[in-house]
Design a protein around this motif. Structure first.
Motif, mmCIF file in Angstrom:
data_model
loop_
_atom_site.group_PDB
_atom_site.id
_atom_site.type_symbol
_atom_site.label_atom_id
_atom_site.label_comp_id
_atom_site.label_asym_id
_atom_site.label_seq_id
_atom_site.Cartn_x
_atom_site.Cartn_y
_atom_site.Cartn_z
ATOM 1 N N HIS A 1 -0.238 -16.833 4.256
ATOM 2 C CA HIS A 1 -0.466 -15.794 3.255
ATOM 3 C C HIS A 1 -0.697 -16.397 1.870
ATOM 4 O O HIS A 1 -0.588 -17.607 1.658
ATOM 5 C CB HIS A 1 0.693 -14.794 3.242
ATOM 6 C CG HIS A 1 2.015 -15.356 2.802
ATOM 7 N ND1 HIS A 1 2.414 -15.372 1.490
ATOM 8 C CD2 HIS A 1 3.041 -15.898 3.507
ATOM 9 C CE1 HIS A 1 3.631 -15.880 1.397
ATOM 10 N NE2 HIS A 1 4.033 -16.218 2.607
ATOM 11 N N ARG B 1 -0.639 -17.948 -1.561
ATOM 12 C CA ARG B 1 0.226 -18.879 -2.293
ATOM 13 C C ARG B 1 1.159 -19.692 -1.407
ATOM 14 O O ARG B 1 1.825 -20.607 -1.883
ATOM 15 C CB ARG B 1 1.053 -18.167 -3.378
ATOM 16 C CG ARG B 1 0.246 -17.370 -4.341
ATOM 17 C CD ARG B 1 1.075 -16.689 -5.387
ATOM 18 N NE ARG B 1 1.466 -17.596 -6.442
ATOM 19 C CZ ARG B 1 1.809 -17.207 -7.667
ATOM 20 N NH1 ARG B 1 1.811 -15.931 -7.962
ATOM 21 N NH2 ARG B 1 2.158 -18.084 -8.579
ATOM 22 N N SER C 1 -2.020 -11.846 6.293
ATOM 23 C CA SER C 1 -2.377 -11.468 4.921
ATOM 24 C C SER C 1 -3.745 -12.040 4.555
ATOM 25 O O SER C 1 -4.727 -11.776 5.234
ATOM 26 C CB SER C 1 -1.266 -11.926 3.960
ATOM 27 O OG SER C 1 -1.411 -11.330 2.694
ATOM 28 N N THR D 1 -3.938 -1.810 -3.296
ATOM 29 C CA THR D 1 -2.572 -2.204 -3.627
ATOM 30 C C THR D 1 -2.192 -1.669 -5.003
ATOM 31 O O THR D 1 -2.990 -1.710 -5.940
ATOM 32 C CB THR D 1 -2.450 -3.737 -3.622
ATOM 33 O OG1 THR D 1 -2.978 -4.238 -2.389
ATOM 34 C CG2 THR D 1 -1.009 -4.168 -3.772
ATOM 35 N N LEU E 1 0.778 -5.859 -7.339
ATOM 36 C CA LEU E 1 -0.111 -6.984 -7.647
ATOM 37 C C LEU E 1 0.462 -7.838 -8.771
ATOM 38 O O LEU E 1 0.326 -9.067 -8.758
ATOM 39 C CB LEU E 1 -1.489 -6.473 -8.046
ATOM 40 C CG LEU E 1 -2.365 -5.930 -6.908
ATOM 41 C CD1 LEU E 1 -3.692 -5.441 -7.456
ATOM 42 C CD2 LEU E 1 -2.590 -6.982 -5.835
ATOM 43 N N VAL F 1 2.860 -10.151 -7.153
ATOM 44 C CA VAL F 1 2.202 -11.126 -6.282
ATOM 45 C C VAL F 1 1.419 -12.147 -7.095
ATOM 46 O O VAL F 1 1.372 -13.336 -6.756
ATOM 47 C CB VAL F 1 1.279 -10.398 -5.288
ATOM 48 C CG1 VAL F 1 0.469 -11.388 -4.470
ATOM 49 C CG2 VAL F 1 2.095 -9.503 -4.359
ATOM 50 N N PRO G 1 6.106 -17.012 -9.145
ATOM 51 C CA PRO G 1 6.683 -15.946 -8.317
ATOM 52 C C PRO G 1 8.204 -15.993 -8.346
ATOM 53 O O PRO G 1 8.805 -17.068 -8.211
ATOM 54 C CB PRO G 1 6.131 -16.239 -6.921
ATOM 55 C CG PRO G 1 5.800 -17.690 -6.934
ATOM 56 C CD PRO G 1 5.403 -18.027 -8.344
ATOM 57 N N THR H 1 9.335 -10.872 -5.059
ATOM 58 C CA THR H 1 8.663 -11.314 -3.836
ATOM 59 C C THR H 1 9.261 -10.636 -2.621
ATOM 60 O O THR H 1 8.540 -10.127 -1.745
ATOM 61 C CB THR H 1 8.762 -12.843 -3.692
ATOM 62 O OG1 THR H 1 8.115 -13.475 -4.803
ATOM 63 C CG2 THR H 1 8.098 -13.309 -2.404
ATOM 64 N N ALA I 1 8.255 -7.003 -2.486
ATOM 65 C CA ALA I 1 6.858 -6.800 -2.098
ATOM 66 C C ALA I 1 6.670 -6.945 -0.594
ATOM 67 O O ALA I 1 5.814 -6.279 -0.003
ATOM 68 C CB ALA I 1 5.957 -7.787 -2.840
ATOM 69 N N PHE I 2 7.481 -7.799 0.033
ATOM 70 C CA PHE I 2 7.335 -8.061 1.464
ATOM 71 C C PHE I 2 8.175 -7.133 2.337
ATOM 72 O O PHE I 2 7.829 -6.890 3.493
ATOM 73 C CB PHE I 2 7.725 -9.509 1.764
ATOM 74 C CG PHE I 2 6.616 -10.506 1.592
ATOM 75 C CD1 PHE I 2 6.062 -11.144 2.687
ATOM 76 C CD2 PHE I 2 6.128 -10.821 0.334
ATOM 77 C CE1 PHE I 2 5.042 -12.064 2.538
ATOM 78 C CE2 PHE I 2 5.098 -11.736 0.163
ATOM 79 C CZ PHE I 2 4.552 -12.355 1.265
ATOM 80 N N ILE J 1 1.616 -4.572 0.068
ATOM 81 C CA ILE J 1 0.641 -5.575 -0.380
ATOM 82 C C ILE J 1 -0.736 -5.286 0.207
ATOM 83 O O ILE J 1 -1.742 -5.242 -0.522
ATOM 84 C CB ILE J 1 1.122 -6.994 -0.018
ATOM 85 C CG1 ILE J 1 2.413 -7.320 -0.785
ATOM 86 C CG2 ILE J 1 0.042 -8.027 -0.338
ATOM 87 C CD1 ILE J 1 2.990 -8.688 -0.476
ATOM 88 N N HIS K 1 4.966 -5.677 4.597
ATOM 89 C CA HIS K 1 4.104 -6.847 4.745
ATOM 90 C C HIS K 1 4.772 -7.920 5.590
ATOM 91 O O HIS K 1 4.118 -8.599 6.381
ATOM 92 C CB HIS K 1 3.781 -7.389 3.345
ATOM 93 C CG HIS K 1 2.555 -8.233 3.298
ATOM 94 N ND1 HIS K 1 1.316 -7.786 3.699
ATOM 95 C CD2 HIS K 1 2.362 -9.520 2.866
ATOM 96 C CE1 HIS K 1 0.413 -8.736 3.524
ATOM 97 N NE2 HIS K 1 1.016 -9.800 3.044
#
Length: 321
Positions: free
Chosen positions: A40, A42, A112, A152, A157, A160, A165, A170, A173-174, A252, A278
């Motif tokens: 995914h 990064r 992703s 999104t 965003l 992300v 990060p 993080t 978001a997941f 995401i 996600h």
């Protein structure tokens, strides 16, 4: 047997880039191709969830993880389009095939942005792929409008795309924070496990989420995918067995975009994981690994190549009576 935490880092130089990768587990006993994992946004080969990777290996699947050019332990520059990422991947795969005995194809799992790259890969070089798993990913452009494409949320965003990060944004978001916060905490702890072993035995320093100077190019990759209608238009031409998986509340890559993806691919199966987002493949890592393995073994339903025949048109363009 090597695990995510202990597997040696290998390097392969092709087309001017030194790619870092790892081969985890022995070849499958049933002669299935190795499963190439595309990560995914990064992320690096150090940050794959060991519970997921080790569960796949324990199920008899040989896993290959790989760092994109300019990310993690690979040299080169970060690309700014999905097509360029896929071109790098094709160079890597064709060079790697020359080093692997009795391997002519790969199974590919794209998570992703890795799913975006996997779609472009199968459209460009279907001859390299046996089966495809697409998780937490979606269609290009705005889809076809039939189902309804979602973008999104800007707040997600911003987390992300942050220059550095942070842990809590993080995880949020997941993993849906109102029901899966604890699972997110466990995941974040697991992905740091390899940091306990590197850089022992000549291994490189642990590579965390990418924060390098080419981050804006990486972001451009995602944004341009959302404006490119061509890959979406070509999805119905994919003649591979495909498994699409989503969480039921993906912040995401909105869940509906994954459903649209599965609808467009003729031989796709679709799985939605409850109470997840996600990071559903990490939240349900053992179950997910088992499902992926069963799919790769051919235990999922596959539609017939043809459901029948179409009568030829008559000379005046009308179907015969």
């Amino acid at each position: 047997m090597a695990t995510q935490e202990t597997a040696k880092t290998l390097y392969l130089t092709t087309n001017g880039t030194k790619f870092a990768y790892r081969i985890i587990g022995p070849p499958s006993k049933d002669n299935r191709p190795p499963l190439l994992m595309l990560n995914h946004f990064r992320s690096t080969i150090d940050l794959w969830d060991p519970l997921l990777i080790d569960s796949l290996v324990s199920s008899g699947t040989q896993v290959i993880t790989y760092d994109y050019a300019g990310i993690g332990h690979s040299t080169g520059s970060v690309k700014s389009t999905v097509k360029a990422f896929a071109a790098d991947l094709i160079h890597f795969m064709t060079a790697l095939l020359l080093t692997l005995q009795h391997v002519t194809l790969f199974d590919v799992l794209g998570f992703s942005v890795g799913g975006f790259i996997a779609q472009q890969l199968v459209l460009t070089r279907p001859d390299l792929i046996h089966k495809l798993v697409l998780s937490g990913t979606g269609v290009s452009g705005n889809g076809g409008g039939e189902i309804g494409h979602q973008h999104t949320m800007p707040e997600v965003l911003s987390a992300v795309f942050a220059p550095v990060p942070l842990k809590d944004p993080t995880i949020d978001a997941f993993f849906p924070s109102f029901i899966a916060k604890d699972e997110g905490e466990k995941w974040f702890g697991r992905i740091l496990a390899r940091n306990k072993t590197a850089p022992k035995d000549g291994e490189p320093d642990f590579a965390f989420f990418y924060i390098g100077p080419e981050l804006n190019k990486y972001i451009e990759t995602l944004l341009t995918w959302d404006t490119d209608p061509l890959p979406y238009a070509l999805l119905q031409g994919i003649q591979k067995d495909v498994l699409v998986t989503v969480g039921d509340n993906d912040l995401i890559v909105p869940t509906i975009n994954g459903f649209d993806l599965a609808k467009q691919i003729p031989r796709a199966n679709f799985m939605m994981f409850p109470g997840s987002g996600h990071g559903h493949l990490f939240q349900y890592a053992v179950f997910y690994a088992d499902a992926v393995t069963r799919f790769l073994k051919g235990e999922f339903p596959v539609p017939p190549v043809s459901a029948g025949t179409i009568s030829p048109l008559s000379l005046d363009g009308q179907l015969p009576n």
